[in-house]
Design a protein around this motif. Structure first.
Motif, PDB file in Angstrom:
ATOM      1  N   ASN A  15       0.739  -1.155  -0.043  1.00  0.00           N
ATOM      2  CA  ASN A  15      -0.059   0.012  -0.039  1.00  0.00           C
ATOM      3  C   ASN A  15       0.866   1.215   0.009  1.00  0.00           C
ATOM      4  O   ASN A  15       0.450   2.214  -0.791  1.00  0.00           O
ATOM      5  CB  ASN A  15      -1.040   0.000   1.134  1.00  0.00           C
ATOM      6  CG  ASN A  15      -2.020  -0.964   1.016  1.00  0.00           C
ATOM      7  OD1 ASN A  15      -2.606  -1.107  -0.130  1.00  0.00           O
ATOM      8  ND2 ASN A  15      -2.551  -1.422   2.118  1.00  0.00           N
ATOM      9  N   THR A  16       1.805   1.223   0.810  1.00  0.00           N
ATOM     10  CA  THR A  16       2.826   2.385   0.878  1.00  0.00           C
ATOM     11  C   THR A  16       3.563   2.693  -0.598  1.00  0.00           C
ATOM     12  O   THR A  16       3.617   3.595  -1.003  1.00  0.00           O
ATOM     13  CB  THR A  16       3.811   2.167   1.976  1.00  0.00           C
ATOM     14  OG1 THR A  16       3.268   2.218   3.255  1.00  0.00           O
ATOM     15  CG2 THR A  16       4.931   3.510   2.100  1.00  0.00           C
ATOM     16  N   HIS A  17       4.132   1.600  -0.833  1.00  0.00           N
ATOM     17  CA  HIS A  17       4.730   1.918  -2.257  1.00  0.00           C
ATOM     18  C   HIS A  17       4.110   2.052  -3.617  1.00  0.00           C
ATOM     19  O   HIS A  17       4.527   2.820  -4.355  1.00  0.00           O
ATOM     20  CB  HIS A  17       5.638   0.397  -2.586  1.00  0.00           C
ATOM     21  CG  HIS A  17       6.491   0.432  -3.603  1.00  0.00           C
ATOM     22  ND1 HIS A  17       7.848   0.993  -3.830  1.00  0.00           N
ATOM     23  CD2 HIS A  17       6.288  -0.048  -4.985  1.00  0.00           C
ATOM     24  CE1 HIS A  17       8.033   1.090  -4.910  1.00  0.00           C
ATOM     25  NE2 HIS A  17       7.605   0.306  -5.943  1.00  0.00           N
ATOM     26  N   PHE A  18       2.852   1.398  -3.428  1.00  0.00           N
ATOM     27  CA  PHE A  18       1.900   1.721  -4.704  1.00  0.00           C
ATOM     28  C   PHE A  18       0.783   2.847  -4.805  1.00  0.00           C
ATOM     29  O   PHE A  18      -0.086   2.801  -5.189  1.00  0.00           O
ATOM     30  CB  PHE A  18       1.705   0.561  -5.177  1.00  0.00           C
ATOM     31  CG  PHE A  18       2.604  -0.671  -5.860  1.00  0.00           C
ATOM     32  CD1 PHE A  18       2.916  -0.374  -6.862  1.00  0.00           C
ATOM     33  CD2 PHE A  18       2.860  -1.471  -5.050  1.00  0.00           C
ATOM     34  CE1 PHE A  18       3.974  -1.180  -7.619  1.00  0.00           C
ATOM     35  CE2 PHE A  18       4.119  -2.259  -5.729  1.00  0.00           C
ATOM     36  CZ  PHE A  18       4.547  -2.040  -6.535  1.00  0.00           C
ATOM     37  N   GLN A  19       0.866   3.597  -3.421  1.00  0.00           N
ATOM     38  CA  GLN A  19      -0.287   4.394  -2.947  1.00  0.00           C
ATOM     39  C   GLN A  19      -0.578   5.443  -4.262  1.00  0.00           C
ATOM     40  O   GLN A  19      -1.616   5.699  -4.364  1.00  0.00           O
ATOM     41  CB  GLN A  19       0.020   5.271  -1.711  1.00  0.00           C
ATOM     42  CG  GLN A  19       1.202   6.071  -1.710  1.00  0.00           C
ATOM     43  CD  GLN A  19       1.578   6.778  -0.359  1.00  0.00           C
ATOM     44  OE1 GLN A  19       0.880   6.538   0.602  1.00  0.00           O
ATOM     45  NE2 GLN A  19       2.558   7.651  -0.082  1.00  0.00           N
ATOM     46  N   SER A  20       0.472   5.955  -4.721  1.00  0.00           N
ATOM     47  CA  SER A  20       0.348   6.948  -5.836  1.00  0.00           C
ATOM     48  C   SER A  20      -0.345   6.245  -7.273  1.00  0.00           C
ATOM     49  O   SER A  20      -0.765   7.082  -7.916  1.00  0.00           O
ATOM     50  CB  SER A  20       1.519   7.672  -6.144  1.00  0.00           C
ATOM     51  OG  SER A  20       2.558   6.888  -6.843  1.00  0.00           O
ATOM     52  N   SER A  21      -0.512   5.136  -7.272  1.00  0.00           N
ATOM     53  CA  SER A  21      -0.783   4.364  -8.552  1.00  0.00           C
ATOM     54  C   SER A  21      -2.292   3.979  -8.476  1.00  0.00           C
ATOM     55  O   SER A  21      -2.873   3.150  -9.506  1.00  0.00           O
ATOM     56  CB  SER A  21       0.026   3.123  -9.033  1.00  0.00           C
ATOM     57  OG  SER A  21       0.106   2.152  -7.795  1.00  0.00           O
ATOM     58  N   ASN A  22      -2.939   4.180  -7.412  1.00  0.00           N
ATOM     59  CA  ASN A  22      -4.336   3.820  -6.984  1.00  0.00           C
ATOM     60  C   ASN A  22      -4.624   2.424  -7.259  1.00  0.00           C
ATOM     61  O   ASN A  22      -5.844   2.010  -7.535  1.00  0.00           O
ATOM     62  CB  ASN A  22      -5.251   4.501  -8.024  1.00  0.00           C
ATOM     63  CG  ASN A  22      -5.261   6.228  -7.816  1.00  0.00           C
ATOM     64  OD1 ASN A  22      -5.019   6.456  -6.762  1.00  0.00           O
ATOM     65  ND2 ASN A  22      -5.247   6.814  -8.754  1.00  0.00           N
TER      66      ASN A  22
END
Length: 190
Positions: A15-22
């Motif tokens: 969730n942290t690593h991919f938070q900007s990719s929705n």
């Protein structure tokens, strides 16, 4: 002695690593303490037979409870069969995790040697199919991911091991991080 599945840390890091990719991640944790690979294999068959959920990834971790009762060949075969089933039912990847090191490895050569043989067989299976596998299959060697009891001092062993077999929450978080790194690497290859 504390319930802390490695998937807790895995989900946090995804969730942290991919938070900007929705991207939204849902993890189904189905590990059962004390379970043996035959039962895991049977349960996995049933899971894929009865579910309508399409999973992206399957993570297989087992074999520790089998070392006293099954041959190394049968243990590895059961785990490899789970990966084979996963390849038929998941979209992205299967991760086969090495049988974890623990305190008995330090004093029982037969136990340690059996575990090494299972892990060797798992690694060979993944190497053999890596070019043909879709979805991709990865071997995660815990010894190469900061979970090797042989290379830990006493303070680190106390930090990582809850009892002679299981990890502490810190140990399971390390395991979750190791799995995350495989998934992140897979997804970055696109």
């Amino acid at each position: 002695m504390q319930y802390h599945p490695y998937t807790t840390k895995l989900l946090e890091q995804l969730n942290t690593h991919f938070q900007s990719s929705n991207i939204t991640f849902n993890i189904t944790t189905q590990g059962v303490n004390g379970e043996r690979t035959r039962s895991m294999l049977k349960r996995l068959h049933e899971t894929f037979k009865t579910t309508t959920t399409k999973y992206d990834c399957l993570i297989v971790l087992g074999g520790l409870n089998d070392l006293q009762s099954l041959s190394t060949k049968e243990i590895a075969s059961n785990i490899c069969e789970m990966a084979h089933i996963g390849r038929q039912h998941v979209r992205e990847c299967c991760i086969v995790i090495s049988v974890p090191n623990c305190y008995p490895d330090l004093s029982y050569a037969k136990y340690r040697d059996s575990k090494c043989d299972v892990n060797r067989r798992l690694k060979e299976y993944v190497e053999k199919i890596k070019d043909e596998s879709v979805p991709r299959v990865y071997f995660l060697d815990l010894n190469e991911n900061n979970l090797n009891i042989d290379s830990m001092d006493e303070d680190e062993k106390t930090l990582i091991y809850d009892d002679s077999i299981h990890y502490t929450p810190e140990g399971y978080s390390r395991l979750g991080t190791a799995v995350f790194n495989v998934i992140k690497s897979h997804l970055s290859k696109g």
